[in-house]
Write a protein that holds these residues in place. Structure first.
Motif, mmCIF file in Angstrom:
data_model
loop_
_atom_site.group_PDB
_atom_site.id
_atom_site.type_symbol
_atom_site.label_atom_id
_atom_site.label_comp_id
_atom_site.label_asym_id
_atom_site.label_seq_id
_atom_site.Cartn_x
_atom_site.Cartn_y
_atom_site.Cartn_z
ATOM 1 N N PHE A 66 -44.759 38.446 74.436
ATOM 2 C CA PHE A 66 -45.816 37.811 73.663
ATOM 3 C C PHE A 66 -45.665 38.096 72.171
ATOM 4 O O PHE A 66 -46.040 37.271 71.336
ATOM 5 C CB PHE A 66 -47.191 38.245 74.175
ATOM 6 C CG PHE A 66 -47.586 37.574 75.454
ATOM 7 C CD1 PHE A 66 -47.513 36.193 75.585
ATOM 8 C CD2 PHE A 66 -48.031 38.303 76.544
ATOM 9 C CE1 PHE A 66 -47.872 35.560 76.772
ATOM 10 C CE2 PHE A 66 -48.391 37.684 77.732
ATOM 11 C CZ PHE A 66 -48.313 36.300 77.843
ATOM 12 N N ALA A 67 -45.092 39.257 71.813
ATOM 13 C CA ALA A 67 -44.834 39.556 70.402
ATOM 14 C C ALA A 67 -43.849 38.544 69.814
ATOM 15 O O ALA A 67 -44.023 38.070 68.687
ATOM 16 C CB ALA A 67 -44.294 40.976 70.248
ATOM 17 N N VAL A 68 -42.811 38.195 70.595
ATOM 18 C CA VAL A 68 -41.847 37.182 70.150
ATOM 19 C C VAL A 68 -42.550 35.832 69.973
ATOM 20 O O VAL A 68 -42.359 35.134 68.969
ATOM 21 C CB VAL A 68 -40.679 37.057 71.160
ATOM 22 C CG1 VAL A 68 -39.788 35.868 70.819
ATOM 23 C CG2 VAL A 68 -39.868 38.344 71.197
ATOM 24 N N MET A 69 -43.388 35.478 70.944
ATOM 25 C CA MET A 69 -44.120 34.211 70.886
ATOM 26 C C MET A 69 -45.004 34.137 69.642
ATOM 27 O O MET A 69 -44.990 33.148 68.903
ATOM 28 C CB MET A 69 -44.964 34.061 72.154
ATOM 29 C CG MET A 69 -45.833 32.828 72.186
ATOM 30 S SD MET A 69 -46.765 32.800 73.752
ATOM 31 C CE MET A 69 -47.942 31.496 73.393
ATOM 32 N N VAL A 70 -45.763 35.201 69.392
ATOM 33 C CA VAL A 70 -46.665 35.238 68.238
ATOM 34 C C VAL A 70 -45.858 35.139 66.942
ATOM 35 O O VAL A 70 -46.235 34.418 66.007
ATOM 36 C CB VAL A 70 -47.513 36.530 68.259
ATOM 37 C CG1 VAL A 70 -48.228 36.745 66.934
ATOM 38 C CG2 VAL A 70 -48.524 36.466 69.397
ATOM 39 N N SER A 71 -44.727 35.851 66.879
ATOM 40 C CA SER A 71 -43.892 35.829 65.678
ATOM 41 C C SER A 71 -43.361 34.427 65.393
ATOM 42 O O SER A 71 -43.377 33.959 64.246
ATOM 43 C CB SER A 71 -42.725 36.808 65.820
ATOM 44 O OG SER A 71 -43.199 38.124 65.979
ATOM 45 N N LEU A 72 -42.898 33.746 66.450
ATOM 46 C CA LEU A 72 -42.368 32.385 66.268
ATOM 47 C C LEU A 72 -43.453 31.432 65.767
ATOM 48 O O LEU A 72 -43.218 30.609 64.872
ATOM 49 C CB LEU A 72 -41.779 31.872 67.581
ATOM 50 C CG LEU A 72 -40.445 32.484 68.007
ATOM 51 C CD1 LEU A 72 -40.083 32.053 69.420
ATOM 52 C CD2 LEU A 72 -39.346 32.096 67.032
ATOM 53 N N ILE A 73 -44.648 31.535 66.342
ATOM 54 C CA ILE A 73 -45.751 30.668 65.914
ATOM 55 C C ILE A 73 -46.139 30.982 64.477
ATOM 56 O O ILE A 73 -46.345 30.077 63.654
ATOM 57 C CB ILE A 73 -46.953 30.820 66.866
ATOM 58 C CG1 ILE A 73 -46.609 30.281 68.256
ATOM 59 C CG2 ILE A 73 -48.174 30.081 66.314
ATOM 60 C CD1 ILE A 73 -47.639 30.613 69.327
ATOM 61 N N ALA A 74 -46.215 32.276 64.137
ATOM 62 C CA ALA A 74 -46.621 32.673 62.789
ATOM 63 C C ALA A 74 -45.623 32.197 61.739
ATOM 64 O O ALA A 74 -46.022 31.720 60.664
ATOM 65 C CB ALA A 74 -46.783 34.187 62.725
ATOM 66 N N VAL A 75 -44.320 32.316 62.029
ATOM 67 C CA VAL A 75 -43.299 31.860 61.080
ATOM 68 C C VAL A 75 -43.430 30.359 60.849
ATOM 69 O O VAL A 75 -43.327 29.875 59.714
ATOM 70 C CB VAL A 75 -41.882 32.230 61.584
ATOM 71 C CG1 VAL A 75 -40.809 31.482 60.811
ATOM 72 C CG2 VAL A 75 -41.662 33.735 61.467
ATOM 73 N N GLN A 76 -43.696 29.604 61.920
ATOM 74 C CA GLN A 76 -43.836 28.152 61.776
ATOM 75 C C GLN A 76 -45.074 27.787 60.964
ATOM 76 O O GLN A 76 -45.069 26.830 60.203
ATOM 77 C CB GLN A 76 -43.853 27.495 63.156
ATOM 78 C CG GLN A 76 -42.493 27.581 63.832
ATOM 79 C CD GLN A 76 -42.500 27.072 65.258
ATOM 80 O OE1 GLN A 76 -42.565 25.868 65.483
ATOM 81 N NE2 GLN A 76 -42.433 27.985 66.209
ATOM 82 N N LEU A 77 -46.140 28.564 61.112
ATOM 83 C CA LEU A 77 -47.318 28.339 60.270
ATOM 84 C C LEU A 77 -46.989 28.639 58.810
ATOM 85 O O LEU A 77 -47.393 27.903 57.909
ATOM 86 C CB LEU A 77 -48.484 29.202 60.731
ATOM 87 C CG LEU A 77 -49.775 29.041 59.918
ATOM 88 C CD1 LEU A 77 -50.404 27.666 60.155
ATOM 89 C CD2 LEU A 77 -50.788 30.119 60.239
ATOM 90 N N LEU A 78 -46.226 29.699 58.569
ATOM 91 C CA LEU A 78 -45.852 30.080 57.206
ATOM 92 C C LEU A 78 -45.060 28.978 56.507
ATOM 93 O O LEU A 78 -45.231 28.764 55.308
ATOM 94 C CB LEU A 78 -45.016 31.369 57.228
ATOM 95 C CG LEU A 78 -45.773 32.687 57.162
ATOM 96 C CD1 LEU A 78 -44.815 33.852 57.362
ATOM 97 C CD2 LEU A 78 -46.506 32.834 55.846
ATOM 98 N N ILE A 79 -44.189 28.305 57.255
ATOM 99 C CA ILE A 79 -43.372 27.258 56.613
ATOM 100 C C ILE A 79 -44.051 25.888 56.640
ATOM 101 O O ILE A 79 -43.473 24.896 56.209
ATOM 102 C CB ILE A 79 -41.957 27.176 57.247
ATOM 103 C CG1 ILE A 79 -42.023 26.775 58.727
ATOM 104 C CG2 ILE A 79 -41.220 28.487 57.067
ATOM 105 C CD1 ILE A 79 -40.661 26.588 59.376
#
Length: 196
Positions: A66-79
């Motif tokens: 879930f940490a990987v999932m959250v990180s991927l979603i957060a990076v996409q929000l950042l960009i």
């Protein structure tokens, strides 16, 4: 409940998650996300947060997934992406139906109390540039999750932080964003105690 309307509180999100997958079959992350509103960053963040907060956090390795999932979603929000992409290997991860149903029952028990706390306030913390800062906070919380697997149910605090942040963004409640930041400071302290 209107399926076109994004979930506005915890109970409405849980009602959707109750419909995820098929009876007597393992429930995949993909099924969970399809049951929610995949356009809502708050809802997408809330799903892993709730599951890590629930008894499912005791499954070895699951908090790190879930940490990987959250990180991927957060990076996409950042960009600035509007639609979120996750790899197939992650979407195929699953929990048994019995464990998933127990987790949902636990979350339904607390949903009424949580929803009474939600209000539309400090909304400047839930949109615009603040959303990018919220994404950075998500990355920071996700970074604490793998080391916290060394502490039994240590990730329940990380799950609470993600859940509060997701609820704040979904319900436009900036007070919840502030609470998530306080949870993060607690997480940082817990991780520091592992190393020092």
């Amino acid at each position: 409940m209107n399926p076109e309307q994004p979930p506005q509180n915890l109970e409405s999100l849980l009602q959707r998650l109750d419909q995820a997958g098929e009876a007597d079959q393992p429930v995949t992350i993909e099924c969970m996300l399809q049951a929610t509103d995949e356009r809502s960053f708050g809802a997408l963040l809330l799903v892993p947060g709730l599951l890590v907060l629930s008894p499912l956090s005791g499954i070895p390795g699951l908090p790190s997934v879930f940490a990987v999932m959250v990180s991927l979603i957060a990076v996409q929000l950042l960009i600035g992406r509007k639609h979120f992409w996750l790899p197939k290997w992650l979407l195929r991860r699953s929990a048994s139906r019995s464990k998933y149903d127990k987790a949902m029952a636990f979350l339904h028990r607390i949903s009424g109390f949580v929803d009474r706390l939600l209000k539309r306030r400090l909304t400047f913390l839930t949109n615009g540039l603040a959303n990018r800062l919220n994404a950075v906070l998500c990355l920071a919380i996700a970074a604490t999750m793998p080391p916290l697997e060394l502490i039994p149910f240590g990730n329940s605090t990380a799950g609470a932080a993600l859940s509060v942040l997701g609820l704040g963004m979904m319900a436009r409640d900036g007070a919840m964003i502030v609470a998530a930041l306080l949870f993060f400071f607690g997480l940082a302290y817990m991780v520091s105690r592992l190393w020092f």
